[in-house]
Design an enzyme around this catalytic site. Structure first.
Site, PDB file in Angstrom:
ATOM      1  N   GLN A  99       0.797  -1.176  -0.044  1.00 25.26           N
ATOM      2  CA  GLN A  99      -0.066   0.025   0.077  1.00 25.26           C
ATOM      3  C   GLN A  99       0.874   1.381   0.106  1.00 25.26           C
ATOM      4  O   GLN A  99       1.767   1.377   0.788  1.00 25.26           O
ATOM      5  CB  GLN A  99      -1.054   0.053   1.317  1.00 25.26           C
ATOM      6  CG  GLN A  99      -1.715   1.450   1.612  1.00 25.26           C
ATOM      7  CD  GLN A  99      -2.772   1.787   0.340  1.00 25.26           C
ATOM      8  OE1 GLN A  99      -3.182   0.804  -0.198  1.00 25.26           O
ATOM      9  NE2 GLN A  99      -2.715   3.038  -0.139  1.00 25.26           N
ATOM     10  N   TYR A 151       3.988  -0.617   7.374  1.00 21.40           N
ATOM     11  CA  TYR A 151       2.930  -1.657   7.911  1.00 21.40           C
ATOM     12  C   TYR A 151       2.664  -2.873   6.997  1.00 21.40           C
ATOM     13  O   TYR A 151       2.736  -3.882   7.566  1.00 21.40           O
ATOM     14  CB  TYR A 151       1.695  -0.653   7.746  1.00 21.40           C
ATOM     15  CG  TYR A 151       0.306  -1.269   8.263  1.00 21.40           C
ATOM     16  CD1 TYR A 151      -0.076  -1.084   9.582  1.00 21.40           C
ATOM     17  CD2 TYR A 151      -0.570  -1.905   7.212  1.00 21.40           C
ATOM     18  CE1 TYR A 151      -1.298  -1.564  10.051  1.00 21.40           C
ATOM     19  CE2 TYR A 151      -1.714  -2.247   7.692  1.00 21.40           C
ATOM     20  CZ  TYR A 151      -2.092  -2.351   8.890  1.00 21.40           C
ATOM     21  OH  TYR A 151      -3.137  -2.679   9.352  1.00 21.40           O
ATOM     22  N   GLY A 192      -9.779  -6.601   4.878  1.00 21.18           N
ATOM     23  CA  GLY A 192      -9.535  -5.422   4.207  1.00 21.18           C
ATOM     24  C   GLY A 192      -9.915  -4.124   5.008  1.00 21.18           C
ATOM     25  O   GLY A 192      -9.407  -4.042   6.107  1.00 21.18           O
ATOM     26  N   TYR A 193     -10.433  -3.292   4.365  1.00 18.64           N
ATOM     27  CA  TYR A 193     -10.700  -1.955   4.982  1.00 18.64           C
ATOM     28  C   TYR A 193     -12.114  -2.193   5.998  1.00 18.64           C
ATOM     29  O   TYR A 193     -13.028  -2.312   5.334  1.00 18.64           O
ATOM     30  CB  TYR A 193     -10.891  -0.757   3.922  1.00 18.64           C
ATOM     31  CG  TYR A 193      -9.415  -0.411   3.561  1.00 18.64           C
ATOM     32  CD1 TYR A 193      -8.708   0.885   3.850  1.00 18.64           C
ATOM     33  CD2 TYR A 193      -8.727  -1.173   2.629  1.00 18.64           C
ATOM     34  CE1 TYR A 193      -7.541   1.138   3.427  1.00 18.64           C
ATOM     35  CE2 TYR A 193      -7.416  -0.775   2.139  1.00 18.64           C
ATOM     36  CZ  TYR A 193      -7.152   0.328   2.427  1.00 18.64           C
ATOM     37  OH  TYR A 193      -5.554   0.638   2.256  1.00 18.64           O
TER      38      TYR A 193
HETATM   39  N1  CAA Z   1      -1.508   5.869  -4.988  1.00 15.99           N
HETATM   40  C1  CAA Z   1      -0.655   6.707  -5.715  1.00 15.99           C
HETATM   41  N2  CAA Z   1      -0.395   7.831  -5.084  1.00 15.99           N
HETATM   42  C2  CAA Z   1      -1.016   8.357  -4.154  1.00 15.99           C
HETATM   43  C3  CAA Z   1      -1.664   7.498  -3.341  1.00 15.99           C
HETATM   44  C4  CAA Z   1      -1.904   6.364  -3.851  1.00 15.99           C
HETATM   45  N3  CAA Z   1      -2.706   5.149  -3.060  1.00 15.99           N
HETATM   46  N4  CAA Z   1      -2.132   8.105  -2.477  1.00 15.99           N
HETATM   47  C5  CAA Z   1      -1.566   9.515  -2.448  1.00 15.99           C
HETATM   48  N5  CAA Z   1      -0.786   9.391  -3.538  1.00 15.99           N
HETATM   49  C6  CAA Z   1      -0.055  10.468  -4.126  1.00 15.99           C
HETATM   50  C7  CAA Z   1      -0.729  11.944  -3.864  1.00 15.99           C
HETATM   51  O1  CAA Z   1      -1.725  11.781  -4.963  1.00 15.99           O
HETATM   52  C8  CAA Z   1       0.083  12.861  -3.985  1.00 15.99           C
HETATM   53  O2  CAA Z   1       0.571  13.247  -5.249  1.00 15.99           O
HETATM   54  P1  CAA Z   1       0.973  14.599  -5.845  1.00 15.99           P
HETATM   55  O3  CAA Z   1       2.084  15.056  -4.853  1.00 15.99           O
HETATM   56  O4  CAA Z   1       1.536  14.371  -7.203  1.00 15.99           O
HETATM   57  O5  CAA Z   1      -0.488  15.317  -5.594  1.00 15.99           O
HETATM   58  C9  CAA Z   1       1.139  12.405  -3.053  1.00 15.99           C
HETATM   59  O6  CAA Z   1       0.981  10.883  -3.324  1.00 15.99           O
HETATM   60  C10 CAA Z   1       0.899  12.598  -1.539  1.00 15.99           C
HETATM   61  O7  CAA Z   1       1.960  13.072  -1.375  1.00 15.99           O
HETATM   62  P2  CAA Z   1       1.926  14.242   0.063  1.00 15.99           P
HETATM   63  O8  CAA Z   1       3.389  14.574  -0.046  1.00 15.99           O
HETATM   64  O9  CAA Z   1       0.970  15.158   0.025  1.00 15.99           O
HETATM   65  O10 CAA Z   1       1.789  12.974   1.107  1.00 15.99           O
HETATM   66  P3  CAA Z   1       1.568  13.114   2.553  1.00 15.99           P
HETATM   67  O11 CAA Z   1       2.917  13.493   3.235  1.00 15.99           O
HETATM   68  O12 CAA Z   1       0.665  14.374   3.088  1.00 15.99           O
HETATM   69  O13 CAA Z   1       0.954  11.827   3.013  1.00 15.99           O
HETATM   70  C11 CAA Z   1      -0.670  10.030   2.812  1.00 15.99           C
HETATM   71  C12 CAA Z   1      -0.550  11.570   2.604  1.00 15.99           C
HETATM   72  C13 CAA Z   1      -0.067   9.574   4.258  1.00 15.99           C
HETATM   73  C14 CAA Z   1      -0.131   9.460   1.747  1.00 15.99           C
HETATM   74  C15 CAA Z   1      -2.399  10.067   2.971  1.00 15.99           C
HETATM   75  O14 CAA Z   1      -2.815  10.396   1.500  1.00 15.99           O
HETATM   76  C16 CAA Z   1      -2.927   8.922   3.392  1.00 15.99           C
HETATM   77  O15 CAA Z   1      -2.956   8.350   4.485  1.00 15.99           O
HETATM   78  N6  CAA Z   1      -3.263   8.058   2.403  1.00 15.99           N
HETATM   79  C17 CAA Z   1      -3.870   6.685   2.781  1.00 15.99           C
HETATM   80  C18 CAA Z   1      -2.834   5.425   3.187  1.00 15.99           C
HETATM   81  C19 CAA Z   1      -3.674   4.369   3.262  1.00 15.99           C
HETATM   82  O16 CAA Z   1      -4.522   3.833   2.468  1.00 15.99           O
HETATM   83  N7  CAA Z   1      -3.367   3.711   4.553  1.00 15.99           N
HETATM   84  C20 CAA Z   1      -4.109   2.595   4.972  1.00 15.99           C
HETATM   85  C21 CAA Z   1      -4.394   2.883   6.333  1.00 15.99           C
HETATM   86  S1  CAA Z   1      -5.903   1.680   6.994  1.00 15.99           S
HETATM   87  C22 CAA Z   1      -5.065   0.364   7.524  1.00 15.99           C
HETATM   88  O17 CAA Z   1      -4.002   0.472   7.419  1.00 15.99           O
HETATM   89  C23 CAA Z   1      -5.781  -0.784   8.069  1.00 15.99           C
HETATM   90  C24 CAA Z   1      -5.543  -1.738   7.060  1.00 15.99           C
HETATM   91  O18 CAA Z   1      -5.197  -2.914   7.446  1.00 15.99           O
HETATM   92  C25 CAA Z   1      -6.354  -1.821   5.631  1.00 15.99           C
END
Ligand code: CAA
Length: 240
Positions: free
Chosen positions: A141, A147, A178-179
């Site tokens: 992810q 993680y 999953g989520y």
């Molecule tokens: N795939 C590709 N690109 C992605 C992406 C993804 N899934 N998510 C974010 N991006 C990109 C954004 O579009 C952005 O790109 P640009 O700069 O070109 O616009 C960039 O990554 C984000 O960069 P930032 O510097 O702004 O990132 P940040 O430091 O603010 O971090 C983040 C943001 C932590 C990635 C936040 O978006 C986030 O939390 N994402 C979710 C991650 C996730 O799904 N975690 C799962 C949690 S649930 C869980 O863990 C339980 C389980 O077991 C299922």
């Protein structure tokens, strides 16, 4: 008193649902928690389930805590390694402490909890150990190098231990959710959340109770021939 089941992180989220489902099946349940005493006390008031506080990333604390649970309730026959944290960040921004905290809790925590219960289960020739891994340990992810590594590690750990426990009547399995609709989802930005739900074929988040039912099955006598397996429960988002 029923068989004793210990659930780490058992007072909130998926862990709470697992604690309640095991209790409903007649187990005597101990639920561990790491931080909030008030919430844990409220959980015990609400459910009648005993809670114990320790940090699963601390081996000595796990050994001492498990000894106390066994003194209070009897030998632990079911261990559910559920406690887990996220410290999401894109890899170029991930700090060493974000890596360490997640590995220490989500992977080493599983070693720390399983190692002290293992000799007793071997002697008694019965045990059920269930890891709560994650879809993200299976598919990877974005922003979860820490993680995903830990949760994939939990699956490898399970496959090795299942071989060692087999002749001693101990099964070791993984549930890979999953989520799921829990507090952990609150850390995900809203617009990211929309795209996550869009990627789930059943069109919704899972409920913690749906994971708990899978755990109850793997803990049961009926599941004695199932070991080393990963039961995926993710609404069709990833078919491992
Ligand atoms: N795939 C590709 N690109 C992605 C992406 C993804 N899934 N998510 C974010 N991006 C990109 C954004 O579009 C952005 O790109 P640009 O700069 O070109 O616009 C960039 O990554 C984000 O960069 P930032 O510097 O702004 O990132 P940040 O430091 O603010 O971090 C983040 C943001 C932590 C990635 C936040 O978006 C986030 O939390 N994402 C979710 C991650 C996730 O799904 N975690 C799962 C949690 S649930 C869980 O863990 C339980 C389980 O077991 C299922």
């Amino acid at each position: 008193m029923g068989k004793v089941a210990l659930v780490t992180g058992g007072t909130r989220g998926i862990g709470k649902a697992v604690s309640l489902a095991l209790k409903a099946e007649g187990y005597t349940v101990a639920a561990t928690y790491a931080g909030n005493d008030e919430k844990a006390a409220a959980f015990t008031d609400e459910t009648g389930i005993a809670t114990y506080k320790w940090d699963v990333s601390d081996y000595e604390a796990c050994a001492a805590g498990i000894a106390k649970v066994e003194e209070d309730l009897g030998p632990i026959e079911v261990l559910v390694n559920n406690a887990g944290i996220t410290r999401d960040a894109p890899f170029h921004k991930m700090k060493p402490e974000q890596w360490r905290e997640v590995i220490d809790t989500n992977l080493s925590g599983v070693f720390n909890m399983t190692h002290p219960v293992w000799p007793g289960m071997r002697e008694r020739k019965f045990g059920r150990i269930i890891m709560i891994s994650s879809i993200n340990g299976q598919k990877g992810q974005f922003a979860q190098a820490n993680y995903a590594a830990a949760k994939a590690g939990d699956i490898g750990f399970t496959k090795a231990l299942a071989q060692e426990g087999a002749r001693a009547g101990i099964t070791v399995n993984v549930v890979a959710p999953g989520y799921i609709n829990t507090d952990m989802m609150a850390t995900i930005p809203e617009k990211v959340m929309d795209s996550i739900v869009g990627a789930i074929p059943v069109g919704r988040l899972g409920e913690a109770e749906e994971i708990a039912r899978a755990v109850v099955f793997l803990a049961s006598e009926d599941a004695g021939f199932i070991t080393g397996s990963t039961l995926t429960a993710n609404g069709g988002q990833y078919m491992a």
